[in-house]
Each structure stands twice: as structure tokens, then as C-alpha cells.
Motif scaffolding. Structure first.
Motif, short mmCIF file in Angstrom:
data_model
loop_
_atom_site.label_atom_id
_atom_site.label_comp_id
_atom_site.label_asym_id
_atom_site.label_seq_id
_atom_site.Cartn_x
_atom_site.Cartn_y
_atom_site.Cartn_z
N PRO A 28 47.45 -64.25 -20.01
CA PRO A 28 46.76 -66.25 -19.69
C PRO A 28 45.98 -66.41 -18.89
O PRO A 28 45.58 -66.19 -17.66
CB PRO A 28 48.18 -67.08 -19.88
CG PRO A 28 48.56 -66.21 -19.08
CD PRO A 28 48.23 -64.98 -19.41
N LEU A 29 44.49 -67.23 -19.29
CA LEU A 29 43.86 -67.89 -17.99
C LEU A 29 43.91 -68.75 -17.56
O LEU A 29 44.18 -69.72 -18.37
CB LEU A 29 42.32 -67.71 -18.50
CG LEU A 29 41.43 -65.84 -18.55
CD1 LEU A 29 40.44 -66.00 -19.47
CD2 LEU A 29 41.13 -65.08 -16.91
N LEU A 58 34.44 -61.90 -24.98
CA LEU A 58 35.23 -61.70 -23.97
C LEU A 58 37.26 -62.48 -23.75
O LEU A 58 37.98 -61.47 -22.86
CB LEU A 58 35.17 -61.59 -22.27
CG LEU A 58 34.12 -60.48 -22.26
CD1 LEU A 58 32.91 -59.69 -22.51
CD2 LEU A 58 34.17 -61.03 -19.90
N ILE A 59 36.87 -63.64 -23.81
CA ILE A 59 38.22 -64.20 -23.81
C ILE A 59 38.23 -64.98 -25.27
O ILE A 59 37.25 -65.07 -25.96
CB ILE A 59 37.97 -65.00 -23.22
CG1 ILE A 59 37.18 -65.98 -23.19
CG2 ILE A 59 37.93 -64.65 -21.40
CD1 ILE A 59 37.10 -67.41 -22.13
N TYR A 60 39.65 -65.73 -25.07
CA TYR A 60 39.51 -65.98 -26.83
C TYR A 60 40.75 -68.04 -26.11
O TYR A 60 41.27 -67.89 -25.31
CB TYR A 60 40.12 -65.44 -28.08
CG TYR A 60 41.56 -65.25 -28.27
CD1 TYR A 60 41.85 -63.44 -27.55
CD2 TYR A 60 42.83 -65.48 -28.42
CE1 TYR A 60 43.53 -62.96 -26.89
CE2 TYR A 60 44.39 -65.03 -27.98
CZ TYR A 60 43.95 -64.04 -27.39
OH TYR A 60 45.29 -63.62 -27.44
N ARG A 61 40.24 -68.93 -27.00
CA ARG A 61 40.76 -70.07 -26.38
C ARG A 61 41.17 -70.29 -27.97
O ARG A 61 40.73 -70.05 -29.12
CB ARG A 61 39.64 -70.54 -26.63
CG ARG A 61 38.84 -70.28 -25.22
CD ARG A 61 37.33 -71.09 -24.78
NE ARG A 61 36.99 -72.10 -24.63
CZ ARG A 61 36.97 -73.65 -23.44
NH1 ARG A 61 37.88 -72.15 -22.30
NH2 ARG A 61 37.08 -74.68 -23.47
N VAL A 62 42.72 -70.84 -28.13
CA VAL A 62 42.78 -70.53 -28.81
C VAL A 62 43.69 -72.98 -28.52
O VAL A 62 44.07 -72.84 -27.21
CB VAL A 62 44.67 -70.36 -29.29
CG1 VAL A 62 45.36 -70.75 -30.52
CG2 VAL A 62 44.22 -68.99 -29.63
N PRO A 63 43.56 -73.62 -29.71
CA PRO A 63 44.02 -75.58 -29.54
C PRO A 63 45.05 -75.70 -29.34
O PRO A 63 45.42 -74.57 -29.57
CB PRO A 63 42.80 -75.88 -30.53
CG PRO A 63 42.34 -75.05 -31.06
CD PRO A 63 42.63 -73.19 -31.39
N GLY A 64 45.71 -76.15 -28.17
CA GLY A 64 47.15 -76.52 -27.80
C GLY A 64 47.67 -75.59 -27.70
O GLY A 64 48.83 -75.58 -26.72
N VAL A 65 47.35 -74.21 -26.93
CA VAL A 65 47.89 -72.58 -26.09
C VAL A 65 46.88 -72.84 -25.40
O VAL A 65 47.26 -72.72 -24.21
CB VAL A 65 47.93 -71.86 -27.11
CG1 VAL A 65 49.07 -70.83 -26.99
CG2 VAL A 65 48.34 -72.29 -28.60
N GLY A 66 46.10 -72.53 -25.30
CA GLY A 66 45.31 -72.14 -23.91
C GLY A 66 44.29 -70.58 -24.01
O GLY A 66 43.83 -71.10 -25.12
N THR A 67 43.27 -70.56 -23.22
CA THR A 67 42.60 -69.12 -22.97
C THR A 67 43.51 -68.39 -22.57
O THR A 67 44.16 -67.65 -21.59
CB THR A 67 41.60 -69.67 -22.41
OG1 THR A 67 41.26 -71.25 -22.09
CG2 THR A 67 40.02 -68.84 -22.01
N PHE A 68 42.86 -66.56 -23.03
CA PHE A 68 43.58 -65.51 -23.07
C PHE A 68 42.46 -64.58 -23.08
O PHE A 68 41.00 -64.66 -23.47
CB PHE A 68 44.25 -65.20 -23.95
CG PHE A 68 45.36 -66.60 -24.47
CD1 PHE A 68 46.46 -66.36 -23.26
CD2 PHE A 68 45.21 -67.31 -25.01
CE1 PHE A 68 47.64 -67.09 -24.36
CE2 PHE A 68 46.14 -68.45 -25.53
CZ PHE A 68 47.50 -68.43 -24.65
N VAL A 69 42.72 -62.82 -22.20
CA VAL A 69 42.23 -62.17 -22.91
C VAL A 69 42.15 -61.94 -23.66
O VAL A 69 43.26 -61.74 -24.31
CB VAL A 69 42.48 -61.30 -21.13
CG1 VAL A 69 41.62 -59.99 -21.04
CG2 VAL A 69 42.43 -61.46 -19.82
#
Lengths: 235, 235
Positions: A28-29, A58-69
Motif C-alpha cells: 500500500p501507498l 505503476l500503481i493501481y487505486r481501489v475505491p474504498g481500499v487505497g492505492t497500491f504498487v
DNA sequence: CAGTCCAGCCTGTCTAGACTGGTACGGCGA
DNA sequence: TCGCCGTACCAGTCTAGACAGGCTGGACTG
């Protein structure tokens, strides 16, 4: 704000890039809110940076969860002639090589025909293991006319072969070739640190110089699940 | 904000894409302010759409001047968009298919995002085994908006899907995507009459129509040692 | 007529909020 | 113990402004 300072979203982008580089895929970022606090900036500014990296993959963002590598995938734009070195620089990775073979030898019939050389001509042959940030990515066999043998004096482990060619007045300009999938043999597997029978993507290119004359015949064997070719097609 | 509608920035993006498709390189597009008035949105929303197209290279923005249609990135001869049928005709082989799946079903999040459809939209899904002169060459999964469902009434075993789409007024025009090498799973092997863990070349394409709108999402799994991609690269 | 200056328009950058729908998790009740 | 629900958090979307800095063209001046 002024042109003397870099935009803040760019500073945040840099920060995220270096975070990504130091973390594992899936890690997680910082959340948008955390970055807002960290940089004392509004959320739109944070999003501008994060969205760009997400678009880049480079990263992916999931609503409700967070931002990840994201899983690292090396992309390559097909349709534009680039050397491995240029390609890696574009992706923010450092290209290097392990020199396996550098020799002057008699050309095969196929090589002589492709490079349009006189019968029984000699050729310059360079085989390198290509690395991105130290990780084996491909095995590259380059065959040049003997008139380009001076490249053998260059630093082919850290430097770019195409740049060396340009110093000789030969500018790689255009290429035609083929791509095909194949299985890794024992030699491939050992060099690339993969399993025997793993998937390889083999690209064969014939490159011509600025005068349209054959300059270089190359076969590159990419690790199939590491290297992604990006393609753009039109009617 | 009414829910269950596409985001406004996506509507603006569509508008710009179809404007670009109908204009010449260098032609000016609406300014941010004009688009704000046109769509009754704030400027950040307009920018989100315009910036994305600028990142993609479809348009360029000049501070103090305006927003313009960019030069097409890919040369006409480079990376031509061809259907499997056209590709085979070029090689002097007859293309045919075995229809494996033809259905209308709910789209996955990925499909809906790629095709820019409203949430929970339905999609048309066609899976075919592609044959060249009767020999299995590839497995093709095509996902289209449900508005193209009429193609299911066409002869998808002998005919061309892209020709069927053109009869519906949808002309596949441009594609972006990726190519990657992978190994055949049991299902792949059975359908393609190859061994498990044979090499496959997987191409994923997102095709847009004549107006620059997403039309088709395709994944094609080619037999690695039968299918060769021809490439042309230039500086 | 030529040169200068300014007003108006353009994109770039940024703020400080708002609401939405989705996810994760802890606590409470059956 | 299991299921339900509320709460807190997350990214997505969007607003209505603001100022900076680059560019153009017309007006004004010499």
C-alpha cells in the motif's frame, strides 16, 4: 508556482515514484488524505500526481481500499524504433548488459544476404544479456557489417550500441521484422534465470541506416511474462 | 449528480475524441472555457478530459493559444489495423472460425471501463476458434457494447466480424493494446491442437470506431510457432 | 509607418471544500 | 459462534473560484 519551482503535483509524483521503486507489488501507498497532509496540498493536486501514475500502470487505486504498487510490467511501444537502452530509460529503468560474445567472424549466408554484403564477407557479432535495473530481460544477438567493427572498442556493458553506431556516422533509422512466441531452451533459461520451456517473445529485426542501407540484423529473446509490447494500430 | 450515468469528464472526452476524428491535424478545438459553457461544468472537469487526450498524444495544448488536434502518432504503413480475416487473406490463406460462445451477458468492471459503458451494462461476447485453411491458429474473445448485438445474427463462422460491424455503421479504425508471450493451458491446448505449455502469443487490443469511441475489446491467443507478427518500426 | 504597451484570452497550477459509492472492521444481538 | 449493521476510511467525481505566465492583436505613441 513560478517557473523557478517545480509544480507541486510533480514533486508528489516524484515522491510516489521513489516509493514505488522501494516497495513490493501490492504494497500500500499513502492515501490521498495522507499525501495532502504530507505536502500541505489540496486533494486535487494529489490526485493529479496519483492519477498519472495509475494511467502509466505503476500503481493501481481501489475505491474504498487505497492505492497500491502495481505488478511491474515493462512496456514497449511498437511502431517506433528504439534501442533497448532508450526503451528502458523511458520506463525509468537503468539498462545494462553482460557481454557474452564480441567477435569478428565469417557471416552466414543468411546474414550476408540480409545485410547485402559481398560473398564470404566478415561480420561483427555482439551477443549480450540485457538487464533492466540488474534484472535479466532479454538475450540480444546483433550482427553488423565488419565496417562497424569499431563498436567493439566501445563499452558495450554500460553504453548503448546504437549510440556507438551513431558516433560512427551510422544512424539506425528504420526496421522491419517479425515477432513470434517460443519456449526457452536450456541456454536461454540459464542466462535469463527462468525455467526451461518458459515463454519467450522473440523479435527479429533488420535495421537500415539513414541512407536506407542494411545496418544491423538483430534477434532479441525477451522473457515472455516480464516484457509487454505496447502496440498502436490504425487503418 | 445523478447516479448511474457516465461521469461528465468521460462525456467531454467522448466529445473531444469525435471532434478529433472529424478534424485535420493542427485544427483548433474548443477552449477550456468554451467546453465549460457547453457542458455546464467547472474547468477542472474539462481539464480532466482534455489532459487525458493530451497524455495520449491525440491533442496538444499550448498555453496562451489553445488546444489543437495532434499529428497522428503512427504512420499509415506502421502497425496497420487488420482483422484476422484480412491478415489471412494477405498470407493467401482462407480464414474461418468455429463459434465457441456467442452471448449477451453482464460486462465485467474491466470491460465496462474499457468500453466506457454505464455501470452494470450488458455486453456482447463472441469467442471463436480462428482457423487458417482449416488449421487452428488462435482463440479470439471479442467483447462489444450490447448496441452491437446484431452481429450475433451474422454468420460468424465463415464471415468477418469486422465486416459485420461495418454493416452496422461501426468502422474499426484505431487500436491500442499489448502483446505478451505466455504458455498454453489445458483449454488452449485442446482447442488449438497443441501441447500444454506450448508457447502462445497473446494480443490484447482496444479498438475504437470512426468517431474515436471505444468499440471492441479483444484478446487473441495465437499459436506461438505458427503465427508470426510482421512489424515495421521507424524513428 | 514602426514600435511599444496593454487588455484579453489561453492553459497551467492550485485551493478548500462537497457528495457518492464502495470496502473493511469492530461490536452487538440472536 | 454467526450474521448484521454502523462507522470510519478510501478513491471517484465535481464545484466555483483564484493567480501565474504565455501569447495575440489592437490601440496608442513617437
Amino acid at each position: 508556482m513560478s517557473r523557478h519551482t517545480i509544480p507541486r503535483h510533480q514533486a508528489i509524483e516524484r515522491h510516489l515514484r521513489s516509493r514505488v521503486a522501494g516497495l513490493q507489488p501490492g504494497d500500500p501507498l499513502e492515501s490521498d488524505a495522507e499525501l495532502c497532509a504530507l505536502f500541505r496540498v489540496s486533494r486535487m493536486t494529489v490526485r493529479q500526481a496519483a492519477q498519472r501514475l495509475a494511467d502509466e500502470g505503476l500503481i493501481y487505486r481501489v475505491p474504498g481500499v487505497g492505492t497500491f504498487v502495481a505488478e511491474p510490467k515493462v512496456h514497449r511501444d511498437v511502431g517506433r524504433l528504439r534501442s533497448f537502452t532508450e526503451e528502458m530509460a523511458l520506463r525509468g529503468a537503468a539498462a545494462s548488459s553482460r557481454l557474452l560474445v564480441s567477435e569478428i567472424r565469417s557471416g552466414t549466408h543468411e546474414e550476408i544476404a540480409a545485410l547485402q554484403l559481398p560473398p564470404r564477407a566478415k561480420v561483427t557479432h555482439v551477443r549480450r544479456l540485457r538487464l533492466a535495473d540488474g534484472k535479466p530481460m532479454a538475450i540480444e544477438d546483433v550482427v553488423l557489417p565488419v565496417s562497424c567493427a569499431a563498436v567493439l572498442n566501445e563499452d558495450l556493458e554500460q553504453g548503448s550500441l546504437h549510440e556507438a553506431l551513431q558516433r560512427l556516422g551510422e544512424i539506425p533509422t528504420r526496421a522491419t521484422g517479425t515477432q513470434v512466441a517460443a519456449l526457452a531452451g536450456p541456454d536461454d533459461a540459464k542466462l535469463l534465470s527462468i525455467k526451461v520451456n518458459a515463454a519467450l517473445l522473440i523479435e527479429r529485426r533488420l535495421i537500415t541506416n539513414q541512407n536506407g542501407l542494411p545496418l544491423e540484423k538483430t534477434e532479441t529473446r525477451y522473457v515472455g511474462d516480464e516484457f509487454v509490447f505496447h502496440i498502436v494500430l490504425s487503418l
